[in-house]
Motif scaffolding. Structure first.
Motif, PDB file in Angstrom:
ATOM      1  N   ASP A  19       0.809  -1.214   0.000  1.00 59.23           N
ATOM      2  CA  ASP A  19       0.000   0.000   0.000  1.00 59.23           C
ATOM      3  C   ASP A  19       0.844   1.267   0.000  1.00 59.23           C
ATOM      4  O   ASP A  19       0.327   2.350  -0.296  1.00 59.23           O
ATOM      5  CB  ASP A  19      -0.919   0.021   1.225  1.00 59.23           C
TER       6      ASP A  19
ATOM      7  N   ASN B 282      -4.736   1.357   5.821  1.00 63.56           N
ATOM      8  CA  ASN B 282      -5.793   0.673   5.080  1.00 63.56           C
ATOM      9  C   ASN B 282      -6.839   0.134   6.065  1.00 63.56           C
ATOM     10  O   ASN B 282      -6.700   0.251   7.283  1.00 63.56           O
ATOM     11  CB  ASN B 282      -5.221  -0.421   4.172  1.00 63.56           C
TER      12      ASN B 282
ATOM     13  N   GLU C 189      -7.413  -1.196  -4.730  1.00 66.12           N
ATOM     14  CA  GLU C 189      -7.024  -1.626  -3.389  1.00 66.12           C
ATOM     15  C   GLU C 189      -7.255  -3.126  -3.235  1.00 66.12           C
ATOM     16  O   GLU C 189      -8.266  -3.656  -3.713  1.00 66.12           O
ATOM     17  CB  GLU C 189      -7.842  -0.875  -2.334  1.00 66.12           C
TER      18      GLU C 189
ATOM     19  N   HIS D 162      -4.144  -9.847   1.178  1.00 65.62           N
ATOM     20  CA  HIS D 162      -3.759  -9.113  -0.026  1.00 65.62           C
ATOM     21  C   HIS D 162      -3.403 -10.061  -1.173  1.00 65.62           C
ATOM     22  O   HIS D 162      -2.403  -9.900  -1.859  1.00 65.62           O
ATOM     23  CB  HIS D 162      -2.595  -8.168   0.269  1.00 65.62           C
TER      24      HIS D 162
ATOM     25  N   GLU E  89     -13.784   2.869  -1.693  1.00 63.82           N
ATOM     26  CA  GLU E  89     -13.657   1.426  -1.505  1.00 63.82           C
ATOM     27  C   GLU E  89     -14.667   0.998  -0.447  1.00 63.82           C
ATOM     28  O   GLU E  89     -14.625   1.462   0.693  1.00 63.82           O
ATOM     29  CB  GLU E  89     -12.254   1.046  -1.050  1.00 63.82           C
TER      30      GLU E  89
ATOM     31  N   ARG F 183     -13.606   3.152   2.710  1.00 67.01           N
ATOM     32  CA  ARG F 183     -12.438   4.036   2.723  1.00 67.01           C
ATOM     33  C   ARG F 183     -12.559   4.951   1.515  1.00 67.01           C
ATOM     34  O   ARG F 183     -12.453   4.503   0.369  1.00 67.01           O
ATOM     35  CB  ARG F 183     -11.138   3.224   2.657  1.00 67.01           C
TER      36      ARG F 183
END
Length: 764
Positions: free
Chosen positions: A148, A520, A160, A166, A397, A425
């Motif tokens: 990130d 995040n 994202e 991830h 997001e 977000r």
């Protein structure tokens, strides 16, 4: 590399190489590397394919337009590693700083041949490394800062990851064959290249549409098949374009699959490294005069991808997206507008290698993410020597992360575990950037950016509110739900750069940047503290458990860097050398503190703000060994990277710092044949993050060989990776958690052993 031929119905094959000068409504002295420029707009309006990089764009801008009766014009494909544009004193600091890098043609060819992961295109680039346990989803690292902290942009979209591990980063959503341009900027980055990041920017773009001319019909395309011996991997990709002089329609598709790969001599199979993936995209383009509109619809399906350094695997990932772009030139300057929408449905569980693949085994985990964004950028000439860029962007997001109960399990049931419940977000950013060319040899860049990041999430729930097995999570959930969770970060970035061409063969570029990044969703809102629930959080491959911290502050990096560029002053560009030392001091660096220890010896780690510093040197160079009609062109290239990072609180090394590494290569191009031999070397990794029990790894050197031959409409690429089947461990690979089930102990993640790779491309 494939070569495209256009077909004009009734007239047979036609192939015209042309270059043209800008004829936009108001010619601009400084042109954009990433966005559609006046040159590219006019090129598109008469049927030209945009150049592969900013270097090619600037090189083409000075040439004369040529008239031809062909139904399509294909601009010559230039080697994007050429330094000619960098030596141009009028090259834009904003669009192509000296610390920007793009892979040359031979590197791209070998990368596409060796891997289906788009991040592999950046291998051997200054300051770049990557890590991850999945072969489609390596996470980028620039100057020692990862994931990130890097602004990763795909077709203008800032994507994202929608996964607590991830497993679906931005570069996993585009296959390498669809990439037309790839640029990495490590360190000081102009504010127009993105905010909410402190390490730099990675930007990949698909090709713009192609158009015919004179009311003709253009039909062109390619088909490619690939085989890799290690893992028994094979894949296919293709593209088809149908266009007239106003409208263009293109389809891109790809498929790739592999079994588990084998490590070097004596290491055996590396379990949980198989994958299957499909990509489809349809691009429609419309242009009129100096205006271009492009809309891409796409879908990616990854039914299976193993992750050797995670407790979980990806059992399904589907991305559906719409991406639009408009570029146009006006009397006042240029305008670029982008908009995108993406939905990702993501599922994790344990594949057979981890003992799952049953309704009563494993641990189902689901994610549903929606992302919406826009970006506007205006480039306004203020005079012959001054340019102003203004921009605005918004990224939303929305994320739901829930874990269904497992049939018959006392720990993972009877209810659904809500990890992130209606989390969001939102990032709203604006920037202003002023570039001035004070003299033919001195230019400056000053940029300001503000990003407002707003985050929140709903109430959460454990598998059960009662019982000893869920007591830790139940207590944590009650505390989490009782607190206010909305957070707003107001971040401010500044970039100041100066370029001085001291002599015809030496250019000095340096500057300072204040860059910031907000946490995040998982760094703030992952709340489970139990050994099982926390171990499902984390994209580090270290086997530890992670818990979020709602009180995290934004990271603020103060970076100083200098790039020294020596180069051949002649147009031939026979030699060049770049050296870039840099230093970053990061306030509120998001690291971890130990919050507990599990029975298996791993730790419960909570995200926390510390101060940290990173510093290092990147160097790259090239030298033409020979260039004759008889023996073609031979060139030596080299890259060297060194980085160190230290946590100022714990005084340990920062996690995922690549040891000293580099690549030396010799390339040869003569007639239809091209070849490359390269040596990758990595020093032993001794500086580690002891809190995460980061493994130390020995040094190694790998020899790779590749080549291609082109005849008529066919191109054959072949290569051998790790020719001597050298055994080695990946310095940033973390722990091979899956292999523990087979060999009885935990080891660092082994790298891939020898692989024979071949592909055949047909174009028409």
């Amino acid at each position: 590399m494939s070569f495209s031929f256009s077909h004009h119905r009734g007239n047979g094959p036609a192939w015209v190489l042309a270059a043209l000068c800008a004829t936009a409504a108001t010619p601009l002295p400084y042109r954009t590397a990433r966005a559609q420029t006046a040159v590219q707009i006019v090129a598109s309006s008469i049927g030209a394919t945009p150049l592969a990089s900013a270097t090619a764009t600037n090189a083409a801008a000075g040439t004369q337009a040529q008239q031809a009766s062909s139904p399509v014009v294909t601009l010559p494909r230039l080697d994007i590693s050429t330094t000619a544009a960098e030596e141009d004193t009028e090259t834009s600091l904003s669009d192509m700083p000296l610390n920007a890098a793009s892979p040359d043609a031979s590197t791209q060819r070998m990368s596409r041949l060796s891997s289906p992961d788009a991040s592999s295109l950046f291998r051997n680039q200054p300051g770049f490394s990557s890590y991850g346990g999945g072969r489609l989803a390596n996470l980028p690292v620039l100057n020692g800062m990862a994931d990130d902290r890097v602004a990763t942009v795909v077709d203008g979209m800032r994507i994202e990851p929608a996964c607590p591990n991830h497993m679906n980063p931005a570069l996993s959503y585009i296959d390498p064959d669809s990439v037309q341009s790839a640029t990495s900027v490590a360190g000081i980055t102009p504010v127009s290249m993105g905010g909410d990041s402190i390490a730099g920017t990675i930007d990949v773009e698909r090709a713009d549409p192609r158009f015919a001319r004179n009311n003709k019909l253009l039909v062109t395309g390619r088909v490619r098949g690939t085989y890799r011996s290690n893992g028994g991997a094979y894949g296919a990709s293709g593209a088809l374009t149908v266009a007239n002089d106003t409208f263009s329609l293109r389809y891109n598709g790809s498929y790739d699959q592999s079994g588990n790969y084998r490590g070097g001599a004596g290491m055996g199979a590396v379990h949980s490294t198989s994958y299957v993936t499909y990509n489809h995209a349809v691009t429609a383009g419309l242009h009129k005069d100096n205006h271009l509109l492009v809309v891409t619809f796409g879908q990616q399906d990854t039914p299976r991808e193993g992750f050797a350094n995670q407790y979980m695997d990806m059992t399904n990932n589907r991305s559906t997206f719409v991406n639009g772009k408009y570029t146009g030139s006006f009397n006042w300057g240029q305008l670029e507008a982008r908009g995108s929408w993406q939905r990702v449905t993501h599922a994790m569980n344990m594949l057979r290698d981890k003992g799952g693949h049953s309704p009563t085994k494993g641990m189902p985990m689901n994610n549903d993410s929606r992302q919406v964004s826009y970006a506007l950028k205006a480039t306004i000439p203020l005079g012959p020597k001054h340019t102003l860029k203004l921009g605005s962007s918004f990224d939303h997001e929305g994320l739901n992360d829930w874990w269904p109960p497992l049939m018959g399990s006392m720990m993972m049931g009877p209810n659904t575990y809500h990890n992130i419940n209606n989390g969001h977000r939102d990032r709203l950013g604006h920037f202003a950037e002023w570039e001035a060319h004070w003299t033919p040899r001195v230019s400056t860049l000053l940029g300001f950016r503000n990003d407002l990041v707003m985050m929140n999430t709903g109430d959460v729930a454990p598998y059960s509110w009662t019982g000893m097995m869920n007591m830790a999570d139940a207590t944590a959930a009650r505390a989490f739900n009782a607190r206010k969770r909305g957070r707003t970060d107001t971040n401010f970035d500044v970039t100041a750069m100066t370029r001085w061409q001291a002599t015809d063969s030496f250019t000095l570029e340096g500057g300072y940047a204040r860059k910031s990044r907000a946490p995040n969703l998982y760094e703030r809102y992952a709340w489970g503290t139990g050994s099982m629930s926390s171990s499902m959080i984390g994209w580090f491959g270290d086997g530890n458990g992670y818990v979020g911290n709602p009180n995290l502050k934004s990271e603020i990096a103060n970076t100083a860097s200098v790039t020294l560029d020596w180069h051949d002053p002649t147009p031939a560009g026979r030699w060049g050398l770049k050296v870039q030392p840099y230093y970053s001091y990061v306030h509120n660096y998001i690291n971890v503190v130990q919050a507990g220890t599990f029975s298996n010896g791993r730790h419960l780690l909570q995200f926390a703000n510390h101060n940290a510093q990173t510093y290092g040197i990147n160097a790259s160079g090239h030298y033409t060994l020979w260039n004759t009609d008889r023996f073609g062109k031979g060139e030596f290239t080299g890259v060297l990277n060194w980085v160190r990072g230290q946590d100022e609180v714990t005084h340990s090394g920062l996690y995922h710092m690549m040891p000293l590494n580099g690549t030396v290569a010799v390339t040869e191009a003569v007639g239809p044949w091209k070849g490359r031999v390269e040596m990758n070397f990595v020093k032993a990794k001794d500086t580690v993050d002891y809190l995460r029990a980061e493994p130390r790894t020995p040094g190694y050197a790998l020899l790779n060989l590749g080549g291609s031959y082109n005849w008529k409409m066919l191109t054959l690429d072949a290569g051998v990776d790790n020719i001597f089947n050298q055994p080695y461990y990946l310095p940033l690979g973390g722990l091979s958690l899956t292999d523990t089930r087979y060999i009885g102990y935990t080891r660092a993640l082994p790298g891939m052993g020898r692989s024979f790779n071949v592909s055949l491309t047909a174009t028409f």
